[in-house]
Write an enzyme that holds these catalytic residues in place. Structure first.
Site, PDB file in Angstrom:
ATOM      1  N   CYS A  22      -2.303  -2.788   0.985  1.00  0.00           N
ATOM      2  CA  CYS A  22      -2.829  -3.666   2.030  1.00  0.00           C
ATOM      3  C   CYS A  22      -2.067  -4.990   2.197  1.00  0.00           C
ATOM      4  O   CYS A  22      -0.990  -5.007   2.772  1.00  0.00           O
ATOM      5  CB  CYS A  22      -4.312  -3.919   1.771  1.00  0.00           C
ATOM      6  SG  CYS A  22      -5.222  -4.501   3.238  1.00  0.00           S
ATOM      7  N   GLU A  28      -7.388   2.030   1.101  1.00  0.00           N
ATOM      8  CA  GLU A  28      -7.851   1.121   0.064  1.00  0.00           C
ATOM      9  C   GLU A  28      -9.370   1.256  -0.051  1.00  0.00           C
ATOM     10  O   GLU A  28     -10.064   1.470   0.946  1.00  0.00           O
ATOM     11  CB  GLU A  28      -7.471  -0.305   0.465  1.00  0.00           C
ATOM     12  CG  GLU A  28      -7.818  -1.380  -0.540  1.00  0.00           C
ATOM     13  CD  GLU A  28      -7.401  -2.765  -0.052  1.00  0.00           C
ATOM     14  OE1 GLU A  28      -7.236  -3.648  -0.902  1.00  0.00           O
ATOM     15  OE2 GLU A  28      -7.234  -2.947   1.170  1.00  0.00           O
ATOM     16  N   LYS A  35      -2.841  -4.068  -7.564  1.00  0.00           N
ATOM     17  CA  LYS A  35      -2.495  -4.863  -6.387  1.00  0.00           C
ATOM     18  C   LYS A  35      -1.962  -6.241  -6.779  1.00  0.00           C
ATOM     19  O   LYS A  35      -2.609  -7.003  -7.493  1.00  0.00           O
ATOM     20  CB  LYS A  35      -3.733  -5.004  -5.502  1.00  0.00           C
ATOM     21  CG  LYS A  35      -3.484  -5.633  -4.146  1.00  0.00           C
ATOM     22  CD  LYS A  35      -4.767  -5.618  -3.322  1.00  0.00           C
ATOM     23  CE  LYS A  35      -4.555  -6.142  -1.921  1.00  0.00           C
ATOM     24  NZ  LYS A  35      -5.821  -6.089  -1.131  1.00  0.00           N
TER      25      LYS A  35
END
Length: 272
Positions: free
Chosen positions: A154, A41, A112
């Protein structure tokens, strides 16, 4: 069989410095015959709100994305850039995974879904991604010559239903680029990744940031590749580097045939 690799980095807010480190890592992976590579990321820009705003680009446009496309083409591999600041039509930014094929074409992206708005007992203290990113609103899977990729980033890894939904959409390989904090990484990183592999019966490729960053941020590293039985087949420690493994996609198919978890779920309608 297909060889996949991960790049572990200590990225800064300087894209030119990060790009040089990424190029060197991709060169090493290419020498090993890797055909699918994953970055962490924030691989090219890892800083604060102003850094993301300064270097953000429109999806599919801009000099940084062009350089990434050229790297994928030059090294003849599919490149999944863990997360990059993308400027949307409404002026807001998304933290977006970018997938380039080995010809340098942008083949897919993922914004995300779950933003990291938490307090952590480290020097940085409070993390609030929603201060500078807006959350995505869709899952993303992508067909490739190696199988179907399921994309995540993540903090997503803590939300198991998302990964079950990716598998329901056909994912064979799930990518988890990350910048896990040292505190949360030491406690939960490997456990969460192995759980996601076991429950989806997919290969999981996870690339992390590592080391010391600005504003007291410390990241965990320990990038790894996990097979559909939940076994770690390649891993790194706490320093920048690369690792790789051969992925046998028939392994996932065999496990799912013998233990058809997805078809056994009583929540099937909620996973679509």
């Amino acid at each position: 069989m297909m060889k996949a690799g991960v790049v572990q980095m200590t990225s800064s807010a300087d894209p030119s410095h990060n790009m040089k480190a990424l190029q060197a890592s991709l060169h090493r992976l290419s020498e090993q015959g890797v055909k699918l590579a994953l970055t962490p990321e924030n691989a090219l820009v890892f800083g604060g709100k102003q850094d993301y705003q300064r270097h953000a680009e429109r999806l599919g446009h801009g000099p940084l994305q062009q350089q990434l496309a050229e790297l994928a083409h030059h090294y003849d591999l599919w490149l999944v850039v863990g997360a990059f600041p993308i400027q949307n039509d409404n002026g807001m930014l998304s933290s977006t995974s970018l997938v380039f094929d080995n010809a340098g074409h942008l083949r897919g992206s993922y914004d995300k879904l779950h933003l990291f708005d938490v307090e952590v007992a480290d020097a940085h203290g409070r993390y609030c991604e929603s201060d500078y990113f807006e959350a995505g609103d869709r899952l993303a899977t992508l067909d490739t010559p190696f199988g179907c990729l399921g994309l995540s980033i993540c903090y997503d890894v803590r939300f198991a239903p998302m990964y079950q939904a990716l598998r329901a959409q056909g994912a064979d390989i799930i990518t988890v680029p990350a910048a896990f904090t040292r505190v949360t990484g030491q406690a939960h990183w490997e456990t969460l990744l192995r759980a996601r592999a076991i429950e989806t019966q997919c290969w999981v490729i996870a690339a992390g940031q590592c080391g010391e960053h600005s504003k007291g941020r410390q990241t965990w590293g320990h990038s790894m590749i996990i097979d559909p039985w939940g076994q770690v087949v390649a891993s790194l420690g706490s320093e920048p580097g690369v690792t790789w493994a051969e992925l046998d996609l028939s392994m996932g198919e065999s496990i799912r045939h013998k233990m058809p978890v997805l078809s056994h779920t009583r929540l099937q309608s909620q996973l679509k």
